[in-house]
Structure formats: C-alpha cells, structure tokens
Design a protein around this motif. Structure first.
Motif, PDB file in Angstrom:
ATOM      1  N   ARG A  80     -13.854  10.907  16.068  1.00 49.98           N
ATOM      2  CA  ARG A  80     -13.401   9.522  15.921  1.00 49.98           C
ATOM      3  C   ARG A  80     -11.884   9.446  15.846  1.00 49.98           C
ATOM      4  NH1 ARG A  80     -17.445   6.334  15.582  1.00 49.98           N
ATOM      5  NH2 ARG A  80     -16.180   4.577  14.827  1.00 49.98           N
ATOM      6  N   GLY A  81     -11.242  10.280  16.667  1.00 50.03           N
ATOM      7  CA  GLY A  81      -9.786  10.383  16.639  1.00 50.03           C
ATOM      8  C   GLY A  81      -9.049   9.147  17.113  1.00 50.03           C
ATOM      9  N   HIS A  82      -9.688   8.282  17.909  1.00 48.80           N
ATOM     10  CA  HIS A  82      -8.990   7.053  18.311  1.00 48.80           C
ATOM     11  C   HIS A  82      -9.448   5.839  17.511  1.00 48.80           C
ATOM     12  CE1 HIS A  82     -12.635   6.455  20.904  1.00 48.80           C
ATOM     13  NE2 HIS A  82     -12.377   5.178  20.695  1.00 48.80           N
ATOM     14  N   GLN A  83     -10.552   5.971  16.767  1.00 55.18           N
ATOM     15  CA  GLN A  83     -11.012   4.831  15.965  1.00 55.18           C
ATOM     16  C   GLN A  83     -10.337   4.778  14.594  1.00 55.18           C
ATOM     17  OE1 GLN A  83     -13.235   6.971  17.517  1.00 55.18           O
ATOM     18  NE2 GLN A  83     -14.974   5.831  18.343  1.00 55.18           N
ATOM     19  N   PHE A  84     -10.178   5.927  13.946  1.00 59.64           N
ATOM     20  CA  PHE A  84      -9.702   5.869  12.567  1.00 59.64           C
ATOM     21  C   PHE A  84      -8.253   5.402  12.433  1.00 59.64           C
ATOM     22  CE2 PHE A  84      -8.078  10.280  12.991  1.00 59.64           C
ATOM     23  CZ  PHE A  84      -6.921  10.217  12.212  1.00 59.64           C
ATOM     24  N   PRO A  85      -7.380   5.560  13.466  1.00 60.90           N
ATOM     25  CA  PRO A  85      -6.057   4.947  13.332  1.00 60.90           C
ATOM     26  C   PRO A  85      -6.112   3.423  13.199  1.00 60.90           C
ATOM     27  CG  PRO A  85      -5.993   6.658  14.992  1.00 60.90           C
ATOM     28  CD  PRO A  85      -7.440   6.459  14.635  1.00 60.90           C
TER      29      PRO A  85
ATOM     30  N   LEU B  43      -1.370   5.570  21.633  1.00 60.79           N
ATOM     31  CA  LEU B  43      -1.473   6.077  20.268  1.00 60.79           C
ATOM     32  C   LEU B  43      -2.094   7.464  20.150  1.00 60.79           C
ATOM     33  CD1 LEU B  43      -0.473   4.785  17.634  1.00 60.79           C
ATOM     34  CD2 LEU B  43      -2.853   4.361  17.069  1.00 60.79           C
ATOM     35  N   THR B  44      -3.214   7.717  20.819  1.00 61.56           N
ATOM     36  CA  THR B  44      -3.929   8.968  20.537  1.00 61.56           C
ATOM     37  C   THR B  44      -4.379   9.671  21.808  1.00 61.56           C
ATOM     38  OG1 THR B  44      -6.127   7.941  20.425  1.00 61.56           O
ATOM     39  CG2 THR B  44      -4.828   7.987  18.393  1.00 61.56           C
ATOM     40  N   GLY B  45      -4.230  10.986  21.809  1.00 58.27           N
ATOM     41  CA  GLY B  45      -4.797  11.770  22.897  1.00 58.27           C
ATOM     42  C   GLY B  45      -6.306  11.641  22.949  1.00 58.27           C
ATOM     43  N   HIS B  46      -6.894  11.327  21.808  1.00 57.82           N
ATOM     44  CA  HIS B  46      -8.346  11.163  21.749  1.00 57.82           C
ATOM     45  C   HIS B  46      -8.813  10.002  22.623  1.00 57.82           C
ATOM     46  CE1 HIS B  46     -12.350  10.467  19.925  1.00 57.82           C
ATOM     47  NE2 HIS B  46     -12.288  11.751  19.613  1.00 57.82           N
ATOM     48  N   ALA B  47      -7.994   8.951  22.718  1.00 56.31           N
ATOM     49  CA  ALA B  47      -8.352   7.814  23.576  1.00 56.31           C
ATOM     50  C   ALA B  47      -8.427   8.254  25.026  1.00 56.31           C
ATOM     51  CB  ALA B  47      -7.339   6.689  23.409  1.00 56.31           C
ATOM     52  N   ALA B  48      -7.458   9.052  25.463  1.00 57.23           N
ATOM     53  CA  ALA B  48      -7.475   9.548  26.839  1.00 57.23           C
ATOM     54  C   ALA B  48      -8.644  10.506  27.060  1.00 57.23           C
ATOM     55  CB  ALA B  48      -6.158  10.234  27.156  1.00 57.23           C
TER      56      ALA B  48
ATOM     57  N   LYS C 119       0.839  -1.196   0.000  1.00 60.84           N
ATOM     58  CA  LYS C 119       0.000   0.000   0.000  1.00 60.84           C
ATOM     59  C   LYS C 119       0.877   1.251   0.000  1.00 60.84           C
ATOM     60  CE  LYS C 119      -3.837  -2.379   0.461  1.00 60.84           C
ATOM     61  NZ  LYS C 119      -4.851  -2.463  -0.617  1.00 60.84           N
ATOM     62  N   ARG C 120       0.453   2.232  -0.813  1.00 62.09           N
ATOM     63  CA  ARG C 120       1.168   3.503  -0.882  1.00 62.09           C
ATOM     64  C   ARG C 120       0.581   4.460   0.151  1.00 62.09           C
ATOM     65  NH1 ARG C 120      -0.239   5.055  -6.729  1.00 62.09           N
ATOM     66  NH2 ARG C 120      -2.188   4.161  -5.933  1.00 62.09           N
ATOM     67  N   VAL C 121       1.406   4.815   1.137  1.00 64.28           N
ATOM     68  CA  VAL C 121       0.948   5.616   2.267  1.00 64.28           C
ATOM     69  C   VAL C 121       1.414   7.053   2.104  1.00 64.28           C
ATOM     70  CG1 VAL C 121       1.056   5.917   4.768  1.00 64.28           C
ATOM     71  CG2 VAL C 121       1.002   3.599   3.787  1.00 64.28           C
ATOM     72  N   ARG C 122       0.446   7.966   2.076  1.00 60.57           N
ATOM     73  CA  ARG C 122       0.802   9.387   2.082  1.00 60.57           C
ATOM     74  C   ARG C 122       0.835   9.861   3.538  1.00 60.57           C
ATOM     75  NH1 ARG C 122       0.746  13.678  -1.560  1.00 60.57           N
ATOM     76  NH2 ARG C 122      -0.396  12.495  -3.139  1.00 60.57           N
ATOM     77  N   ILE C 123       1.918  10.511   3.912  1.00 63.27           N
ATOM     78  CA  ILE C 123       2.074  10.981   5.281  1.00 63.27           C
ATOM     79  C   ILE C 123       1.239  12.243   5.475  1.00 63.27           C
ATOM     80  CG2 ILE C 123       3.698  11.720   7.059  1.00 63.27           C
ATOM     81  CD1 ILE C 123       3.982   8.792   6.099  1.00 63.27           C
ATOM     82  N   GLY C 124       0.394  12.213   6.498  1.00 58.60           N
ATOM     83  CA  GLY C 124      -0.437  13.373   6.786  1.00 58.60           C
ATOM     84  C   GLY C 124       0.136  14.253   7.874  1.00 58.60           C
ATOM     85  N   ASN C 125       0.848  13.632   8.824  1.00 59.02           N
ATOM     86  CA  ASN C 125       1.389  14.369   9.963  1.00 59.02           C
ATOM     87  C   ASN C 125       2.464  13.493  10.595  1.00 59.02           C
ATOM     88  OD1 ASN C 125       1.727  15.379  12.736  1.00 59.02           O
ATOM     89  ND2 ASN C 125      -0.057  16.661  12.313  1.00 59.02           N
ATOM     90  N   THR C 126       3.660  14.045  10.776  1.00 55.92           N
ATOM     91  CA  THR C 126       4.758  13.218  11.302  1.00 55.92           C
ATOM     92  C   THR C 126       4.612  12.923  12.783  1.00 55.92           C
ATOM     93  OG1 THR C 126       6.208  15.096  11.811  1.00 55.92           O
ATOM     94  CG2 THR C 126       6.307  14.187   9.573  1.00 55.92           C
ATOM     95  N   ASP C 127       3.694  13.623  13.448  1.00 53.81           N
ATOM     96  CA  ASP C 127       3.445  13.337  14.864  1.00 53.81           C
ATOM     97  C   ASP C 127       2.446  12.197  15.031  1.00 53.81           C
ATOM     98  OD1 ASP C 127       3.855  13.625  17.554  1.00 53.81           O
ATOM     99  OD2 ASP C 127       2.397  15.245  17.810  1.00 53.81           O
ATOM    100  N   ALA C 128       1.966  11.635  13.930  1.00 49.66           N
ATOM    101  CA  ALA C 128       1.149  10.418  13.960  1.00 49.66           C
ATOM    102  C   ALA C 128       2.042   9.258  13.533  1.00 49.66           C
ATOM    103  CB  ALA C 128      -0.054  10.558  13.040  1.00 49.66           C
ATOM    104  N   GLU C 129       3.162   9.122  14.255  1.00 49.03           N
ATOM    105  CA  GLU C 129       4.207   8.175  13.854  1.00 49.03           C
ATOM    106  C   GLU C 129       3.977   6.758  14.372  1.00 49.03           C
ATOM    107  OE1 GLU C 129       4.830   8.488  17.885  1.00 49.03           O
ATOM    108  OE2 GLU C 129       4.471  10.129  16.499  1.00 49.03           O
ATOM    109  N   GLY C 130       3.217   6.617  15.460  1.00 48.79           N
ATOM    110  CA  GLY C 130       3.079   5.306  16.078  1.00 48.79           C
ATOM    111  C   GLY C 130       2.445   4.268  15.171  1.00 48.79           C
ATOM    112  N   ARG C 131       1.436   4.688  14.427  1.00 47.55           N
ATOM    113  CA  ARG C 131       0.768   3.758  13.510  1.00 47.55           C
ATOM    114  C   ARG C 131       1.708   3.335  12.387  1.00 47.55           C
ATOM    115  NH1 ARG C 131      -3.560   8.390  12.545  1.00 47.55           N
ATOM    116  NH2 ARG C 131      -2.870   8.623  14.699  1.00 47.55           N
ATOM    117  N   LEU C 132       2.636   4.233  12.000  1.00 47.10           N
ATOM    118  CA  LEU C 132       3.613   3.881  10.970  1.00 47.10           C
ATOM    119  C   LEU C 132       4.627   2.870  11.507  1.00 47.10           C
ATOM    120  CD1 LEU C 132       4.340   7.480   9.607  1.00 47.10           C
ATOM    121  CD2 LEU C 132       2.701   5.819   8.704  1.00 47.10           C
ATOM    122  N   VAL C 133       5.051   3.066  12.752  1.00 50.22           N
ATOM    123  CA  VAL C 133       6.006   2.145  13.378  1.00 50.22           C
ATOM    124  C   VAL C 133       5.429   0.736  13.450  1.00 50.22           C
ATOM    125  CG1 VAL C 133       7.179   1.597  15.554  1.00 50.22           C
ATOM    126  CG2 VAL C 133       7.182   3.955  14.685  1.00 50.22           C
ATOM    127  N   MET C 134       4.135   0.632  13.722  1.00 53.75           N
ATOM    128  CA  MET C 134       3.521  -0.688  13.902  1.00 53.75           C
ATOM    129  C   MET C 134       3.032  -1.316  12.608  1.00 53.75           C
ATOM    130  SD  MET C 134       1.340  -0.365  17.439  1.00 53.75           S
ATOM    131  CE  MET C 134       0.236   0.908  16.825  1.00 53.75           C
TER     132      MET C 134
END
Length: 513
Positions: free
Chosen positions: A451-456, A376-381, A336-351
């Motif tokens: 839906r900040g913790h679901q969409f990851p 992963l997300t501040g939204h979860a907290a 899959k070709r992944v376009r980076i949206g924000n480098t601070d959303a790095e955890g999902r890329l690492v996994m």
C-alpha cells in the motif's frame, strides 16, 4: 510561448491552406474524398505496408502532395480506446513534419460507434502537440521557429463538434505544464519556477502572489520549510510558495482547491538517492506543473460560477549540514506533531501545510473540493504503470469525484485508476510514542511497502487536519489525492522522456466543459 493552433474546417473544400494530410483511420482507404482514395488504392499495389504501419505517399490530390496514412489498428479489442487515434496521429504528424510540412491537416475516419471514441479528433490534435513539443531550454537557445515549425494543425470536422477554443486553452495549459516540469533544475529552480508562473499569468484573470520570506514560510508552512532548510544557503535555490487564484463571473457554484508538489530537484536529502536513482529528479515538480497548467486553461476559458484556489510548494530537497533528518519532530500548520521517517518522502511534507491552509479555508467556500497532485511514489508507477492514480476520502467517494475524473480522462485519453484508502494506511503512519501524532513515512522505498501509494494519502489527510472533515463530520470536505508518478512522463524515463502534463486533460474535461 507558442504552440500549433487548432483550426477546424467543415469540408474538404477548405483545405487549400494546408500542406499535408494525415489520415487517421482503422481502414486503409479514405471514405470522405474519392480522389484521395484513388491515390491510396494505387499506392497499395506497390506498398503492402499500407494499413499496417504509418507511411507517407505522394498524392496529387492531397494538400502539399503529402499524404500520411496513420492506421489505428482494427479497434476490436476490449482494451482499445481513443488513444489509438491519438497515437496514430502523433506518429503520422511526426512523419509529415520530417517531410517538411508546417500546416498539416488531420482527418479522422472509421470511428467506432461507442461513445468512448467521440473525442478522437480532439485527442489526435492533443497527441500531435505532445509529440511536437521541444524542451524550453532548447527553444530558448535555438529558437522556437526552428525547433517547432508547425504553426497550425487543421482538423476536418464536418459535424462541427470540435471546440477549437477549448483545445487552444487546453494545449496552452499543457504546454505550460510541460515547460515547468521538463526543464532542468537550475533553469527552473524555485525562484525561477515562480517567475515563470508570474510571466505565464501576467494580465490574465488568474491572480498570482508569491511568498519567499523565510520567517513567514517557517511559521505558516513548517514542514515545507524543513524540506527546504538545506537549500536556504544558496539564494537561487531558496523556496517559494505560489498562490494562483481565479474567481469566475456570477454567483460561485463550485470551488476547486488544488495543491501541487514542485520539488525542483530531489537529492533525497539525508536519505540520499544512490545507485543512479537521482537522475531525472528535476521532474519531481510535475504535480505543481499540472496545477499551473490547469490554471492556465482556466485563465484562457474564464468559466463562470467557478472559483479555483491553487497553492504550489516549490522547494529543492538538498543535502547539507543544515538538512532535515529522520527522527525530527516538526509541528505542522494543523498542530499535528510529525515525526520524520525518511527525508526522501519529502513531497507529502511540501504539500501538507498548503493542504492544511486549504482545509481551514474550505469550510467557508461554496461546494469545495480539495486535491493534491504530485509525482509522489514509485509504488504508484509500479501499481498502475503509465496511469494516474486517484485516492479519495469518504466525502469525495460519496460525490463520485474520482469516478468523474476517471470517466472524463478515459474519454479524452488521460486515463487513470482509482485506489481506495483503507484502515491499514492509517496504521502505517500511526505514532509509536507520545512524542508525536503521526509518522511521515516508512524508512524504505515505497515500491517495497504494501500500500505504498495509498498510505501517503492517509498521512496528508491526518497531518493536514482533513481527517476531521470526513463523511460523518459536521462539515465534510471532499478530498482526492492524485499521484502522477507513473503518468507524468512518457515511457517512464524520468531523465529524458517528455512530460505528459497529466492530469490537466482529465481535470479540464471534468470541470471546464
């Protein structure tokens, strides 16, 4: 790596080796020992705090003459649970230690008949150990004996239902998880994180292998390699992929495959964290720490018929001339070709690439279940406060995987909430042009996005290729994403509070009992 060992006693006649009694109860008296109860009644005449708050009284009948009364409250509310006992025991033990105790006895009384409280004594022990843990950096400088003088915690259990072996294994794993998560970013940079894992599992039934070659990482884990790119110029910060594998005796009946996020420090990368939000980001490795902690419990218990494959991505998300940036398009292991949206959303890329490898292997394993675990997300907290959140795909939902984890965690004081992914989550990450297949994230904080913790989870599922193994596929693969951004650290103070090792207890009570 020592910790207070649990010792189960069957009667009051065996308490001579103890030096303090912590009575955890919803009533201001002792049902099991008349002499202790007499001392409590005498103290009530001069101290009206008894039954309302934790107090230490002198008692000729108590071991070490120290009697700590730790009330749980009346336990009549719908929201009361086994943590009432754990919280009281934690506070009571802290008071006993301040008074000089090193071998305290915990006695639990006044248990409600509801099954939710059946593990109150075990949870009291675990909560006490949580309170007693001191940071690894401090122990290495000052010595464990000085900082953690409690060597044993005695537990009075006349019914013999408390499993000391399970508690020992569980606390061994939780301690490893707290050490890995709670240690500062230089002491636990990726290479040292890997070293600590190798030391923790040396000579055990868990096999450890570590990948460090840059070309191999770029080929096999291109998204992880992109996150780590700016750290490659600093040798002590270079990334590692850690593999932990356990194969139980006998025919394998179930396979667990876990992926953990170990971002040993998260600057946010090019999308730099500002305004003081970088403090505490050395704890952004809590998911991987929990994975290692669960594997440590497995190494101690050696369950039969179980195979467990764990993969940890240990990286530092640094900023520099070679850092990855938003708008880059990176082809993942899945193709899959992944376009980076924000480098601070790095955890999902690492996994993601680690999960893709698990996906490719899962179809040939016996009864597999896949998990990603991450802060992963501040939204979860924001959504669930101090609770773990489970987000599962269709096959996992059909199995009741998250329900099982939630129920076990509830019974053992490691509580969680269940969120369900929806079609809107896939809409958020949809490609905006023919140049890419998936967008890694929005370009704002997760707390400000619906839906900040679901969409990851949707991103992880799509970008790893797991979407092709949904409930209607020829080979469905159950997958549950576990976000511990709210539960990974006590009280939500990521810089100073203690790591909780969540969800090690929920996992172990689900799969190892």
């Amino acid at each position: 790596m020592s910790f207070p060992l649990p010792v189960v006693l069957s009667s009051w006649d065996e308490v001579s080796d103890c030096d303090a009694l912590i009575l955890v109860s919803n009533q201001p008296h002792c049902q099991g020992n008349a002499a202790i109860n007499s001392d409590i009644e005498a103290a009530q005449n001069v101290d009206h705090r008894i039954g309302r708050e934790t107090v230490l009284i002198y008692s000729n009948s108590a071991p070490g003459k120290r009697l700590v009364l730790a009330p749980t409250g009346n336990l009549l509310k719908d929201v009361d649970d086994v943590r009432n006992f754990g919280d009281a025991a934690k506070q009571g033990l802290a008071m006993a230690v301040e008074a000089g105790a090193t071998k305290p006895l915990i006695v639990v009384e006044g248990l409600p008949s509801h099954s939710n409280f059946q593990n109150a004594l075990a949870v009291s022990y675990l909560s006490a150990c949580q309170g007693l843990w001191k940071p690894l950096e401090a122990r290495e400088v000052m010595g464990e004996e000085k900082l953690e003088p409690v060597t044993h915690i005695f537990l009075l259990d006349a019914d013999g239902k408390t499993n000391a072996e399970f508690l020992t294994a569980l606390e061994s794993g939780r301690r490893l998880a707290r050490d890995l998560c709670g240690t500062e970013p230089e002491r636990m940079a990726p290479p040292k994180f890997a070293d600590y894992c190798e030391q923790a599992f040396a000579g055990s039934s868990v096999q450890v292998s570590v990948e460090s070659d840059r070309k191999t990482l770029e080929t096999e884990y291109p998204l992880l390699a992109a996150v780590a790119r700016a750290s490659q110029s600093v040798e002590r910060h270079q990334p590692r992929v850690i593999h932990l594998t356990y194969q139980g005796e006998g025919p394998i009946e179930r396979t667990l495959m876990l992926v953990g996020k170990a971002v040993t420090y998260d600057t946010g990368g090019a999308d730099l964290k500002v305004g003081g939000h970088m403090a505490g980001m050395s704890r952004d490795k809590g998911g991987a720490a929990a994975v290692a902690g669960f594997m440590k419990a497995i190494a101690e218990l050696k369950p039969k018929g179980l195979k467990v494959i764990a993969k940890i991505g240990a990286v530092r998300n640094s900023i520099g001339a070679d850092c990855f940036v938003a708008d880059e398009i990176i082809t993942a292991h899945s193709g899959k070709r992944v376009r980076i949206g924000n480098t601070d959303a790095e955890g999902r890329l690492v996994m993601c690439d680690l999960l893709s490898h698990c996906r490719a292997q899962a179809t040939s394993e016996v009864n597999p279940s896949l998990f990603t675990i991450a802060t992963l997300t501040g939204h979860a907290a924001l959504t669930a406060g101090p609770y773990t959140i489970y987000v599962e795909n269709g096959p996992a939902r059909q199995q009741g995987l998250a329900q099982q984890l939630q129920a076990s965690g509830e019974a053992w004081g490691d509580c969680g909430e269940i969120s369900r992914p929806r079609r809107e989550d896939w809409k958020i990450i949809r490609p905006r042009s023919e140049a890419d297949d998936v967008l890694s994230s929005n370009n704002g904080p997760s707390v400000s996005i619906a839906r900040g913790h679901q969409f990851p989870m949707a991103f992880l599922s799509l970008a790893s290729g797991l979407d092709e193994h949904g409930q209607f596929a020829e080979k469905p693969v159950p997958y549950c994403h576990i976000d511990i951004a709210g539960s990974g650290v006590e009280s939500g103070d990521w810089q100073h509070d203690k790591p909780t090792a969540a969800p090690v207890v929920a996992l172990a009570s689900s799969f190892l009992l």
